[in-house]
Write a protein that holds these residues in place. Structure first.
Motif, PDB file in Angstrom:
ATOM      1  N   ASP A  21       0.810  -1.209   0.000  1.00 44.22           N
ATOM      2  CA  ASP A  21       0.000   0.000   0.000  1.00 44.22           C
ATOM      3  C   ASP A  21       0.850   1.269   0.000  1.00 44.22           C
ATOM      4  OD1 ASP A  21       0.813  -0.798   2.557  1.00 44.22           O
ATOM      5  OD2 ASP A  21      -0.785   0.340   3.534  1.00 44.22           O
ATOM      6  N   VAL A  22       2.090   1.187   0.419  1.00 47.73           N
ATOM      7  CA  VAL A  22       3.008   2.331   0.373  1.00 47.73           C
ATOM      8  C   VAL A  22       3.876   2.245  -0.882  1.00 47.73           C
ATOM      9  CG1 VAL A  22       4.959   3.436   1.534  1.00 47.73           C
ATOM     10  CG2 VAL A  22       3.073   2.551   2.881  1.00 47.73           C
ATOM     11  N   TRP A  23       4.343   1.076  -1.203  1.00 41.12           N
ATOM     12  CA  TRP A  23       5.271   0.879  -2.314  1.00 41.12           C
ATOM     13  C   TRP A  23       4.634   1.218  -3.656  1.00 41.12           C
ATOM     14  CZ3 TRP A  23       5.472  -2.373  -6.579  1.00 41.12           C
ATOM     15  CH2 TRP A  23       6.713  -2.494  -7.201  1.00 41.12           C
ATOM     16  N   MET A  54      13.020   0.131  -4.677  1.00 41.83           N
ATOM     17  CA  MET A  54      12.461   0.188  -3.329  1.00 41.83           C
ATOM     18  C   MET A  54      11.938   1.587  -3.057  1.00 41.83           C
ATOM     19  SD  MET A  54      15.923   0.045  -1.134  1.00 41.83           S
ATOM     20  CE  MET A  54      17.366   0.939  -1.641  1.00 41.83           C
ATOM     21  N   ALA A  55      10.960   1.681  -2.205  1.00 41.61           N
ATOM     22  CA  ALA A  55      10.442   2.969  -1.764  1.00 41.61           C
ATOM     23  C   ALA A  55      11.212   3.335  -0.504  1.00 41.61           C
ATOM     24  CB  ALA A  55       8.952   2.880  -1.477  1.00 41.61           C
ATOM     25  N   ALA A  56      11.983   4.407  -0.578  1.00 40.20           N
ATOM     26  CA  ALA A  56      12.824   4.828   0.543  1.00 40.20           C
ATOM     27  C   ALA A  56      12.744   6.346   0.669  1.00 40.20           C
ATOM     28  CB  ALA A  56      14.267   4.379   0.310  1.00 40.20           C
ATOM     29  N   ALA A 104       7.632   5.356   9.190  1.00 44.26           N
ATOM     30  CA  ALA A 104       6.449   6.151   9.510  1.00 44.26           C
ATOM     31  C   ALA A 104       6.213   7.296   8.532  1.00 44.26           C
ATOM     32  CB  ALA A 104       6.584   6.708  10.925  1.00 44.26           C
ATOM     33  N   LEU A 105       7.080   7.452   7.532  1.00 42.17           N
ATOM     34  CA  LEU A 105       6.936   8.555   6.585  1.00 42.17           C
ATOM     35  C   LEU A 105       5.744   8.331   5.664  1.00 42.17           C
ATOM     36  CD1 LEU A 105      10.628   9.241   5.504  1.00 42.17           C
ATOM     37  CD2 LEU A 105       9.191  10.652   6.970  1.00 42.17           C
ATOM     38  N   LEU A 113       8.536   9.751   0.174  1.00 44.57           N
ATOM     39  CA  LEU A 113       9.344   8.625  -0.274  1.00 44.57           C
ATOM     40  C   LEU A 113       9.656   8.754  -1.763  1.00 44.57           C
ATOM     41  CD1 LEU A 113       7.354   5.782   1.497  1.00 44.57           C
ATOM     42  CD2 LEU A 113       9.466   6.860   2.276  1.00 44.57           C
ATOM     43  N   ARG A 114      10.725   8.103  -2.186  1.00 45.82           N
ATOM     44  CA  ARG A 114      11.120   8.081  -3.585  1.00 45.82           C
ATOM     45  C   ARG A 114      11.377   6.646  -4.006  1.00 45.82           C
ATOM     46  NH1 ARG A 114      16.191  11.910  -4.201  1.00 45.82           N
ATOM     47  NH2 ARG A 114      15.480  12.529  -6.238  1.00 45.82           N
TER      48      ARG A 114
END
Length: 109
Positions: free
Chosen positions: A10-12, A58-60, A73-74, A79-80
């Motif tokens: 859901d974030v990636w 990766m989402a970082a 928690a971001l 994220l990028r």
């Protein structure tokens, strides 16, 4: 269909869709990426030509030195999409450029 991680989809996924499934490094890794208009050319689920391994983005955090406890928690907007090579090089470069704290020297009394 592009492959997805086993956790945090859901974030990636929103990060990858915003990036077009392409690494968003624009030179913070030390490579100016001159052949691809200043942006890393690596895309998710493609193969590298030199080594033949599959690229997994990766989402970082946009700031590579963000501690892991804060990074989880971001929100998605901070994220990028990073390829592992660019993220590692950007973190190494940021660490070397970071100011050194005023810790006492080895021989200071």
């Amino acid at each position: 269909m592009k492959s997805q991680p086993l956790a945090a989809v859901d974030v990636w996924r929103p990060v990858m869709e915003a990036a077009g499934y392409r690494c968003q490094c624009t030179g913070s890794c030390g490579n100016e990426h001159p052949k691809s208009d200043g942006r890393c050319p690596r895309e998710h689920d493609t193969y590298t030509s030199k080594h033949g391994h599959r690229i997994r983005l990766m989402a970082a955090p946009a700031e590579p030195l963000t501690p892991h406890a804060k990074a989880v928690a971001l929100p998605v907007g901070e994220l990028r999409a990073w390829c592992p090579e660019c993220h590692t090089a950007a973190a190494r470069r940021a660490r070397s450029a970071a100011p050194v704290d005023d810790a006492p020297g080895l021989f200071d009394l």
